[in-house]
Design a protein around this motif. Sequence first.
Motif, short mmCIF file in Angstrom:
data_model
loop_
_atom_site.label_atom_id
_atom_site.label_comp_id
_atom_site.label_asym_id
_atom_site.label_seq_id
_atom_site.Cartn_x
_atom_site.Cartn_y
_atom_site.Cartn_z
N ASN A 1 0.84 -1.19 0.00
CA ASN A 1 0.00 0.00 0.00
C ASN A 1 0.88 1.25 0.00
O ASN A 1 1.46 1.62 1.02
N TYR A 2 1.03 1.86 -1.16
CA TYR A 2 1.74 3.12 -1.28
C TYR A 2 0.77 4.29 -1.10
O TYR A 2 -0.44 4.15 -1.34
N ASP A 3 1.29 5.43 -0.69
CA ASP A 3 0.49 6.64 -0.59
C ASP A 3 0.40 7.27 -1.97
O ASP A 3 1.16 8.17 -2.32
N HIS A 4 -0.51 6.77 -2.77
CA HIS A 4 -0.63 7.25 -4.15
C HIS A 4 -1.18 8.67 -4.23
O HIS A 4 -0.87 9.41 -5.18
N THR A 5 -1.94 9.07 -3.24
CA THR A 5 -2.49 10.43 -3.25
C THR A 5 -1.38 11.47 -3.23
O THR A 5 -1.42 12.48 -3.93
N ASN A 6 -0.35 11.20 -2.41
CA ASN A 6 0.77 12.14 -2.28
C ASN A 6 2.03 11.64 -2.98
O ASN A 6 3.13 12.06 -2.64
N TRP A 7 1.86 10.75 -3.94
CA TRP A 7 3.02 10.13 -4.58
C TRP A 7 3.98 11.16 -5.16
O TRP A 7 5.19 11.07 -4.95
N ASP A 8 3.47 12.15 -5.84
CA ASP A 8 4.33 13.13 -6.50
C ASP A 8 5.14 13.95 -5.51
O ASP A 8 6.20 14.48 -5.85
N ASN A 9 4.65 14.10 -4.28
CA ASN A 9 5.30 15.00 -3.32
C ASN A 9 6.01 14.27 -2.18
O ASN A 9 6.59 14.91 -1.32
N SER A 10 5.95 12.95 -2.16
CA SER A 10 6.60 12.21 -1.07
C SER A 10 8.07 11.98 -1.40
O SER A 10 8.51 12.15 -2.53
N TYR A 11 8.83 11.60 -0.39
CA TYR A 11 10.27 11.48 -0.57
C TYR A 11 10.65 10.16 -1.24
O TYR A 11 9.92 9.18 -1.19
N THR A 12 11.79 10.18 -1.89
CA THR A 12 12.25 9.02 -2.64
C THR A 12 12.53 7.84 -1.71
O THR A 12 12.92 8.01 -0.55
N ASN A 13 12.30 6.65 -2.23
CA ASN A 13 12.57 5.41 -1.50
C ASN A 13 11.63 5.17 -0.33
O ASN A 13 11.90 4.34 0.52
N GLN A 14 10.52 5.88 -0.28
CA GLN A 14 9.59 5.70 0.82
C GLN A 14 8.99 4.30 0.79
O GLN A 14 8.55 3.82 -0.25
N GLN A 15 8.99 3.66 1.93
CA GLN A 15 8.51 2.29 2.02
C GLN A 15 6.99 2.23 1.99
O GLN A 15 6.30 3.10 2.56
N PRO A 16 6.41 1.22 1.33
CA PRO A 16 4.96 1.02 1.39
C PRO A 16 4.58 0.33 2.69
O PRO A 16 5.42 -0.29 3.35
N ASN A 17 3.32 0.45 3.05
CA ASN A 17 2.78 -0.37 4.14
C ASN A 17 2.40 -1.73 3.56
O ASN A 17 1.71 -1.80 2.54
N VAL A 18 2.87 -2.79 4.20
CA VAL A 18 2.64 -4.13 3.68
C VAL A 18 1.41 -4.73 4.33
O VAL A 18 1.30 -4.79 5.56
N SER A 19 0.48 -5.15 3.50
CA SER A 19 -0.79 -5.67 4.00
C SER A 19 -0.62 -7.05 4.63
O SER A 19 0.22 -7.85 4.20
N THR A 20 -1.43 -7.30 5.66
CA THR A 20 -1.50 -8.64 6.25
C THR A 20 -2.80 -9.34 5.90
O THR A 20 -3.02 -10.47 6.29
N THR A 21 -3.65 -8.66 5.14
CA THR A 21 -4.97 -9.22 4.82
C THR A 21 -5.21 -9.38 3.33
O THR A 21 -6.18 -10.03 2.93
N GLU A 22 -4.33 -8.82 2.50
CA GLU A 22 -4.52 -8.93 1.05
C GLU A 22 -3.21 -9.33 0.40
O GLU A 22 -2.14 -8.80 0.72
N MET A 23 -3.30 -10.27 -0.53
CA MET A 23 -2.14 -10.80 -1.23
C MET A 23 -2.31 -10.60 -2.73
O MET A 23 -3.43 -10.58 -3.25
N ILE A 24 -1.18 -10.48 -3.42
CA ILE A 24 -1.17 -10.51 -4.88
C ILE A 24 -0.69 -11.90 -5.29
O ILE A 24 0.41 -12.32 -4.93
N ILE A 25 -1.54 -12.62 -6.02
CA ILE A 25 -1.19 -13.97 -6.47
C ILE A 25 -0.87 -13.90 -7.96
O ILE A 25 -1.68 -13.40 -8.76
N GLU A 26 0.28 -14.41 -8.32
CA GLU A 26 0.65 -14.54 -9.72
C GLU A 26 0.56 -16.01 -10.07
O GLU A 26 1.03 -16.87 -9.31
N TYR A 27 -0.03 -16.32 -11.20
CA TYR A 27 -0.26 -17.72 -11.51
C TYR A 27 -0.27 -17.93 -13.02
O TYR A 27 -0.36 -16.99 -13.81
N THR A 28 -0.17 -19.19 -13.40
CA THR A 28 -0.37 -19.60 -14.79
C THR A 28 -1.28 -20.82 -14.76
O THR A 28 -1.10 -21.70 -13.91
#
Length: 861
Positions: free
Chosen positions: A284-311
Amino acid sequence: MRQNKLKASSHFTPVELNNCYNKKIKELTNQDCSERVLENKEHLLSGEDVLWGIPFQLGAEEDKCDVVVLNDTEASVSFVQPIHEKYLIFLHAVDYKSSPASADGIIHPMMGNPRLGEVVCEYILEYSDGSSHSVPIRRRFQINEFQRSWGENSFECVSHAKPHAIHTTTDSFKLGEMPEKDWGGSQFRLVGPGERSIMHHWLYALENPFPEKNLISIRMVPRDGVVFLFGITRSHLETNPLRWESRRKTKFSVPEGGKLNRFGVYTAIELDLGAVISITPLRNYDHTNWDNSYTNQQPNVSTTEMIIEYTAHPDACVYYGEQREHTCYVKHLENEQSPVFLSLTYQFRKVTVRVVDQKTNKPVPSKIHIHGPLGEYLAPINRHRIPNPYWFEDYSTDYVNGNHFWTYIDGEAEYKLPIGELFIEVTKGFEIKPIRSKYQVSPETSEIIIQLEHCLPWRAKGWVTADTHVHFLSPQTALLEGAAEGVNVINLLASQWGEMFSSVGDFDGRTTLGSRENGGDGEYLVRVGTENRQPILGHISLIGYEGRMILPLSSDGPTEAALGDPLETTITEWARRCREQHGISILPHLPNPRAEGAASIILGEIDGVEMCSWGNLYDGISSYSLSDWYRYLNCGYQVPAVGGTDKMSADTAVGTIRTYALIKEQFTYQSWMDAVRKGLTFVTYGPLLDLFVNGYGMGSQIDLPKNGGTLDILWEAATATIPVTKIELVINGETKEVKTVDPTQQNYSGSWSVKMERSGWLALRIRGQYPGRPEVITAHSSPVMVIVDNQRIINAADALTILDQIEGCTAYISTLATKAEESIYKKLLMDLTSAHRALHHRMHHAGIHHHHNVVNDHHHH
């Protein structure tokens, strides 16, 4: 991540073959097949099994035949009920057959091994209307041998074990699992079809050409070779069950109470007709303030939602839950008919991303990060989608900053980007304004151009940057990463870790990659030196020296040298040899290992002490390291500061901390070394600085008369990255002046006037702070030394700690170090004795009273 052998797709029905089987596997003889098959017959399949998500009922009854062997006679299977399914999936294999060679070793005709295209049998489909359809079964097309040569692959059939994703060896160890592959193989992050099978059984999906007719039997006619048929399964699927679709992604909501592993990943997810490629927590990145936030800012990592890549096959089913009790078909997932899954199956465009200089419009190497609307990292086509951050492992041109991934490009990269909104971040060193922008990819987008602005002029004023301490990169990769990070000089250090050696083949004692004389543009340089190491006495970086490699690379046993290696040399001797071979000697990652470097500094053999980032982007310059350095400055040893990362994995970016050196002539590797020797340096995590004392710059020595004098101090600072909070004047290790500044500004300057009545030193120190993070030391100048009445500064308390350090080294060599021959042993002690006496004599000369150890006790004269 291991493949599931239990879940079987409901789209298949095994065919009963008990009345068709004509042999027992355990009773096969050389009259039935080759010796190679007989030697491995215990690896032939029987019983119920699930292969590629497809269920099979293979012969398993103890007293009955369990395999069809087609050799000299036909076999057939009749169906109790006519079959109308579109696909019949055969599990079969053919015995070995080689092609004879002529006397000169040449095979003609060359059919390969297995013999490509040779018909081994026919499967004749027979219908109730009396018609039939014959399907020739050919080697390497519809069938293959149990074992085959590398590269002699199959075209229409697949080995029985489906491909699946695996963890790297290191990830497996961290999870408490047994790795599925050795280290190198695990970097693939996958196991190929049948990769570790001793005996390959081949799955072939035969398409029924007349599913509208009543298929009542299949006759199997041998042609050339011994064929083994183990099982048949039928299916109504509309497309080939063995043909999976390209990679796709979905967002998954973790069920209430779902357990995460130690990496924060929910893994209770499987596919039948497919494979899970990766599961990563949603970022979870702060997309609302993306243009004005500092470089290399860490996202908040979700514990309830996953991205699954599959074939998967379009008719695959997803199973999830601790007992895999929940299901969802892929087709429903992609039609967004599931409350648990949200499809991320985008349309993609091939897009060229170009990073260019704002003024010249020329491509420039840079570091780039791109992610999609749910924080999913998007890598160039030729880069890792999941970079490896571990020590001395799969070393790509990537940077892993926690959960924020980057890669290095030469100014241009090819991507497959999803249509829609993207979030891009680009950096190039400390003098160029970082870019954090949103971009829209449309169906017509073919190119994204990003312009970088050079906003700080330090390079134009003659300052060049360097990382004094990099490991494990190839020289060419180091050149790319240095250019992308705006680091003009990369010192790639060969070294030894026990029985392991790194970069020794890259050292030649003469080549500076990127220099004009070696075909480069002279702006970014790579030179291979060595880090010579001892576990107790310390490490030393030998940089830019010429001629033969200075050996041994490591000494005195584990873990730096090999077990049983004796102590053969000192840090000081290594430094001396580097000087003799026209290089510079740096004490890396000051102060540790904290031992004999003290003697080397006293004897004047050290050209710089290294402030090290250890890969940490946010901790700033260690106050512990500065405290150790200040001891030597407080005793009058004017050793400059340099910056090095000790980069040994993708979790460290070259130049995270770096040396700035002022070159007043043409920039070459030699002129850079000369600038370091003179102390024309500062160390920084981002902010840039300049310092003048009575008009003299860093590395200077100012002489004052007996009563001292007033010093006029001018300073300048600027930042394009880390916000600056304080500018500090350090005198003799103590903070004497502080100017608090506005962190939203970019440029700062000021002056102080101080009275110096005794000898000492001055330096500029800068503090900074990212929003939401602690304030840290972000930059530090090398010192200006002040000599009052021709007397160097010497601090009694600091001098005593240095003497204790030298005495500790002497004690170690005398008691515990693994001894080489006696002559070497005595020579080792000479450097320590010389250094101890030199400082000891200065203390007496300065009238410093101190306690003596028994070893060093003496009478006053």
